[in-house]
Design a protein around this motif. Structure first.
Motif, PDB file in Angstrom:
ATOM      1  N   SER A   1      21.691   7.825  16.415  1.00 31.47           N
ATOM      2  CA  SER A   1      22.744   8.716  16.912  1.00 31.47           C
ATOM      3  C   SER A   1      23.417   8.150  18.158  1.00 31.47           C
ATOM      4  N   VAL A   2      22.631   7.521  19.035  1.00 30.02           N
ATOM      5  CA  VAL A   2      23.207   6.894  20.232  1.00 30.02           C
ATOM      6  C   VAL A   2      24.148   5.763  19.833  1.00 30.02           C
ATOM      7  N   LEU A   3      23.720   4.936  18.873  1.00 29.34           N
ATOM      8  CA  LEU A   3      24.565   3.845  18.398  1.00 29.34           C
ATOM      9  C   LEU A   3      25.849   4.372  17.771  1.00 29.34           C
ATOM     10  N   GLN A   4      25.742   5.417  16.966  1.00 27.30           N
ATOM     11  CA  GLN A   4      26.925   5.979  16.331  1.00 27.30           C
ATOM     12  C   GLN A   4      27.845   6.654  17.350  1.00 27.30           C
ATOM     13  N   THR A   5      27.269   7.225  18.397  1.00 28.30           N
ATOM     14  CA  THR A   5      28.086   7.835  19.455  1.00 28.30           C
ATOM     15  C   THR A   5      28.926   6.787  20.173  1.00 28.30           C
ATOM     16  N   ILE A   6      28.343   5.634  20.423  1.00 30.46           N
ATOM     17  CA  ILE A   6      29.082   4.539  21.061  1.00 30.46           C
ATOM     18  C   ILE A   6      30.222   4.070  20.158  1.00 30.46           C
ATOM     19  N   ILE A   7      29.925   3.914  18.871  1.00 28.94           N
ATOM     20  CA  ILE A   7      30.963   3.487  17.922  1.00 28.94           C
ATOM     21  C   ILE A   7      32.064   4.540  17.837  1.00 28.94           C
ATOM     22  N   TYR A   8      31.670   5.814  17.845  1.00 29.46           N
ATOM     23  CA  TYR A   8      32.652   6.895  17.767  1.00 29.46           C
ATOM     24  C   TYR A   8      33.557   6.919  18.993  1.00 29.46           C
ATOM     25  N   PHE A   9      32.996   6.595  20.161  1.00 26.16           N
ATOM     26  CA  PHE A   9      33.812   6.540  21.373  1.00 26.16           C
ATOM     27  C   PHE A   9      34.904   5.483  21.245  1.00 26.16           C
ATOM     28  N   PHE A  10      34.540   4.299  20.766  1.00 26.52           N
ATOM     29  CA  PHE A  10      35.536   3.234  20.613  1.00 26.52           C
ATOM     30  C   PHE A  10      36.516   3.540  19.481  1.00 26.52           C
ATOM     31  N   ALA A  11      36.078   4.351  18.496  1.00 28.41           N
ATOM     32  CA  ALA A  11      36.974   4.719  17.404  1.00 28.41           C
ATOM     33  C   ALA A  11      38.031   5.726  17.839  1.00 28.41           C
ATOM     34  N   THR A  12      37.747   6.470  18.896  1.00 29.86           N
ATOM     35  CA  THR A  12      38.664   7.526  19.341  1.00 29.86           C
ATOM     36  C   THR A  12      39.155   7.320  20.770  1.00 29.86           C
ATOM     37  N   TRP A  13      38.960   6.129  21.325  1.00 29.28           N
ATOM     38  CA  TRP A  13      39.288   5.955  22.736  1.00 29.28           C
ATOM     39  C   TRP A  13      40.773   6.162  23.055  1.00 29.28           C
ATOM     40  N   PRO A  14      41.741   5.784  22.195  1.00 34.76           N
ATOM     41  CA  PRO A  14      43.141   6.057  22.571  1.00 34.76           C
ATOM     42  C   PRO A  14      43.428   7.547  22.726  1.00 34.76           C
ATOM     43  N   PHE A  15      42.839   8.365  21.859  1.00 35.74           N
ATOM     44  CA  PHE A  15      43.059   9.809  21.940  1.00 35.74           C
ATOM     45  C   PHE A  15      42.390  10.399  23.180  1.00 35.74           C
ATOM     46  N   GLN A  16      41.215   9.879  23.527  1.00 40.56           N
ATOM     47  CA  GLN A  16      40.507  10.393  24.702  1.00 40.56           C
ATOM     48  C   GLN A  16      41.250  10.034  25.988  1.00 40.56           C
ATOM     49  N   PHE A  17      41.757   8.811  26.088  1.00 45.07           N
ATOM     50  CA  PHE A  17      42.510   8.413  27.276  1.00 45.07           C
ATOM     51  C   PHE A  17      43.840   9.166  27.357  1.00 45.07           C
ATOM     52  N   TYR A  18      44.451   9.399  26.209  1.00 47.18           N
ATOM     53  CA  TYR A  18      45.704  10.152  26.186  1.00 47.18           C
ATOM     54  C   TYR A  18      45.479  11.594  26.641  1.00 47.18           C
ATOM     55  N   ALA A  19      44.435  12.228  26.124  1.00 47.49           N
ATOM     56  CA  ALA A  19      44.114  13.600  26.534  1.00 47.49           C
ATOM     57  C   ALA A  19      43.701  13.655  28.000  1.00 47.49           C
ATOM     58  N   LEU A  20      42.981  12.625  28.467  1.00 49.26           N
ATOM     59  CA  LEU A  20      42.562  12.591  29.871  1.00 49.26           C
ATOM     60  C   LEU A  20      43.759  12.458  30.794  1.00 49.26           C
ATOM     61  N   GLY A  21      44.755  11.638  30.399  1.00 47.26           N
ATOM     62  CA  GLY A  21      45.960  11.486  31.206  1.00 47.26           C
ATOM     63  C   GLY A  21      46.728  12.791  31.325  1.00 47.26           C
ATOM     64  N   ILE A  22      46.862  13.523  30.233  1.00 48.56           N
ATOM     65  CA  ILE A  22      47.559  14.812  30.268  1.00 48.56           C
ATOM     66  C   ILE A  22      46.779  15.829  31.104  1.00 48.56           C
TER      67      ILE A  22
END
Length: 261
Positions: free
Chosen positions: A222-243
């Motif tokens: 689960s930890v490994l998949q969480t890391i992969i999921y973060f990199f899979a969604t990083w543009p959306f997370q940075f975009y939401a964080l900026g807003i």
């Protein structure tokens, strides 16, 4: 089809990218994402065969370590006095399922399959990671099954032990009234309940050891998949964080620009 759409990170991220393509800030993040994927493509392509061989080599090590862990548990590790018949039964059960897992992933051992995964880099690094995440859900499917088997068995033992403990003390649970009622047992019933309680009491430590081992394995996955999921969604997370920061610190003009540009 709807279930596949909801469970596939690749499909969800692809739809989200299409919806956010009109946002200027997101386009800049997407450009960084694609630039990194191009760099990774140039870096990775010459050593393609080596990467695939290393992946399957590490997979073989995982299978060997799992079998080694089961063998270690069968030898009563760390001074634990495990129940031998139950230990042997669980060891053979999980060893057979490890064999099924290795057979299952053997069907995925195809250069064409891994080529299709690598071609996901065309859509950006996040797209590649989303495909890898979906692949990991298939690849680690049996690991979740191992944990589910051990969890169900441990819960069943715990529930039965608690029921027998109440029965030995002369109590039983009344589901209609939602309370404990007193029950009177004859000699044979008392002997049977006490015998089952003692037997289960000596069995549950063995079951709990297997539960801990496979729960730790699932947490690692689960930890490994969480890391992969973060990199899979990083543009959306940075975009939401900026807003979020634009709205939090009162940059309304910047926020409106982020939303409408």
């Amino acid at each position: 089809m709807e279930k596949l759409k909801n469970n596939s990170v690749f499909i969800r991220t692809l739809e989200a990218k299409i919806l956010l393509l009109r946002k200027l800030t997101f386009i800049s993040l997407l450009a960084i994402d694609i630039a990194f994927s191009i760099y990774l493509w140039i870096l990775w392509t010459p050593d393609w065969k080596w990467t695939v061989n290393q992946f399957w080599k590490q997979t073989g090590y995982v299978a060997e370590n799992l079998n080694g862990t089961i063998t270690w548990l069968r030898s009563n590790p760390a001074g634990l006095k495990l129940n031998t018949p139950v230990n042997e039964s669980l060891a053979w059960f999980f060893t057979y399922h490890i064999y099924l897992w290795t057979t299952f992933i053997g069907f995925l051992r195809s250069d064409l399959f891994f080529r299709l995964i690598s071609y996901a880099l065309i859509g950006g690094f996040s797209t590649f990671c989303s495909v890898v995440y979906d692949f990991s859900q298939i690849f680690f499917l049996h690991f979740n099954c191992f944990d589910a088997y051990a969890t169900k068995l441990c819960y069943l033992c715990y529930y039965t032990l608690s029921v027998l403990w109440n029965l030995v003390r002369g109590n039983k649970w009344n589901p209609l009234r939602g309370r404990k009622d007193t029950v009177t047992l004859d000699t044979r019933q008392q002997f049977l309940a006490t015998s089952l309680f003692v037997i289960l009491l000596f069995i549950i430590p063995t079951v709990f050891v297997y539960f801990v081992v496979f729960r730790c394995l699932r947490i690692s996955v689960s930890v490994l998949q969480t890391i992969i999921y973060f990199f899979a969604t990083w543009p959306f997370q940075f975009y939401a964080l900026g807003i979020h920061f634009a709205e939090k610190y009162g940059f309304r003009e910047n926020s409106e620009k982020l939303e409408t540009s």
